[in-house]
Design a protein around this motif. Sequence first.
Motif, PDB file in Angstrom:
ATOM      1  N   ALA A 248     -26.592  97.418  82.528  1.00 39.16           N
ATOM      2  CA  ALA A 248     -27.779  97.907  82.627  1.00 39.16           C
ATOM      3  C   ALA A 248     -28.396  98.414  83.846  1.00 39.16           C
ATOM      4  N   VAL A 249     -27.964  97.651  84.835  1.00 43.85           N
ATOM      5  CA  VAL A 249     -28.305  98.052  86.316  1.00 43.85           C
ATOM      6  C   VAL A 249     -27.375  99.388  86.539  1.00 43.85           C
ATOM      7  N   ALA A 250     -26.073  99.346  86.216  1.00 39.92           N
ATOM      8  CA  ALA A 250     -25.410 100.617  86.338  1.00 39.92           C
ATOM      9  C   ALA A 250     -25.790 101.832  85.825  1.00 39.92           C
ATOM     10  N   ARG A 251     -26.455 101.552  84.632  1.00 43.11           N
ATOM     11  CA  ARG A 251     -26.981 102.825  83.805  1.00 43.11           C
ATOM     12  C   ARG A 251     -28.188 103.414  84.427  1.00 43.11           C
ATOM     13  N   TYR A 252     -28.886 102.280  85.021  1.00 45.99           N
ATOM     14  CA  TYR A 252     -30.337 102.684  85.585  1.00 45.99           C
ATOM     15  C   TYR A 252     -29.872 103.363  86.966  1.00 45.99           C
ATOM     16  N   ALA A 253     -28.924 102.953  87.652  1.00 47.96           N
ATOM     17  CA  ALA A 253     -28.386 103.637  88.910  1.00 47.96           C
ATOM     18  C   ALA A 253     -28.020 104.949  88.739  1.00 47.96           C
ATOM     19  N   GLU A 254     -27.251 105.292  87.470  1.00 46.56           N
ATOM     20  CA  GLU A 254     -26.714 106.550  87.287  1.00 46.56           C
ATOM     21  C   GLU A 254     -27.965 107.337  87.016  1.00 46.56           C
ATOM     22  N   ARG A 255     -28.887 107.045  86.321  1.00 45.44           N
ATOM     23  CA  ARG A 255     -30.225 108.089  85.789  1.00 45.44           C
ATOM     24  C   ARG A 255     -30.975 108.053  86.990  1.00 45.44           C
ATOM     25  N   TYR A 256     -31.354 106.859  87.733  1.00 43.89           N
ATOM     26  CA  TYR A 256     -32.461 107.124  88.723  1.00 43.89           C
ATOM     27  C   TYR A 256     -31.749 107.186  90.056  1.00 43.89           C
ATOM     28  N   GLY A 257     -30.371 107.230  90.528  1.00 42.46           N
ATOM     29  CA  GLY A 257     -29.872 107.607  91.521  1.00 42.46           C
ATOM     30  C   GLY A 257     -29.910 106.725  92.816  1.00 42.46           C
ATOM     31  N   ARG A 258     -30.283 105.283  92.340  1.00 42.92           N
ATOM     32  CA  ARG A 258     -30.612 104.363  93.155  1.00 42.92           C
ATOM     33  C   ARG A 258     -30.044 103.082  92.443  1.00 42.92           C
ATOM     34  N   THR A 259     -29.405 102.198  93.648  1.00 39.48           N
ATOM     35  CA  THR A 259     -29.208 100.744  92.770  1.00 39.48           C
ATOM     36  C   THR A 259     -30.283  99.911  93.116  1.00 39.48           C
ATOM     37  N   PRO A 260     -30.786  99.239  92.165  1.00 46.72           N
ATOM     38  CA  PRO A 260     -31.835  98.331  92.493  1.00 46.72           C
ATOM     39  C   PRO A 260     -31.281  97.191  93.402  1.00 46.72           C
TER      40      PRO A 260
END
Length: 141
Positions: free
Chosen positions: A109-121
Amino acid sequence: MSHDVLNPTPEYLAFWRERHVCTLTTPRPDGTPHVVPVGVTYDPEAGLARVISNRHSKKVRNILAAQEAQAGAGEVGARVAVCQMEGRRWATLEGRAVIRTDEASVADAVARYAERYGRTPSPNPDRVVMEITLDRAMGRA
């Protein structure tokens, strides 16, 4: 306008891949809606939407409370909706959410978020993922 959750139109899917803040609506224990801003990823191949969060957040507690209240009722997860809009374009996904805590689900889920939002939490040992099994998609993209 209704969309096929598993086979969205190219325009609808492209809209879900753009960077937008979304809303998540979860049911409070008293049945009223709790609406908060979140980041959402949409995986039509799996029929899932995902939201990362802190395990102590109200939205996570709402989902866990709904799951507990439904224990034995044959339903799995809390009924939720995620939505995004920009101008006249909008998209809503609905389904049942469960909380996943295992490392593989959270990392995915974090990897998918980073791909969509352009930043890693930032790292967060209390991070969980809300995994929403989708059964309805609506919108104008």
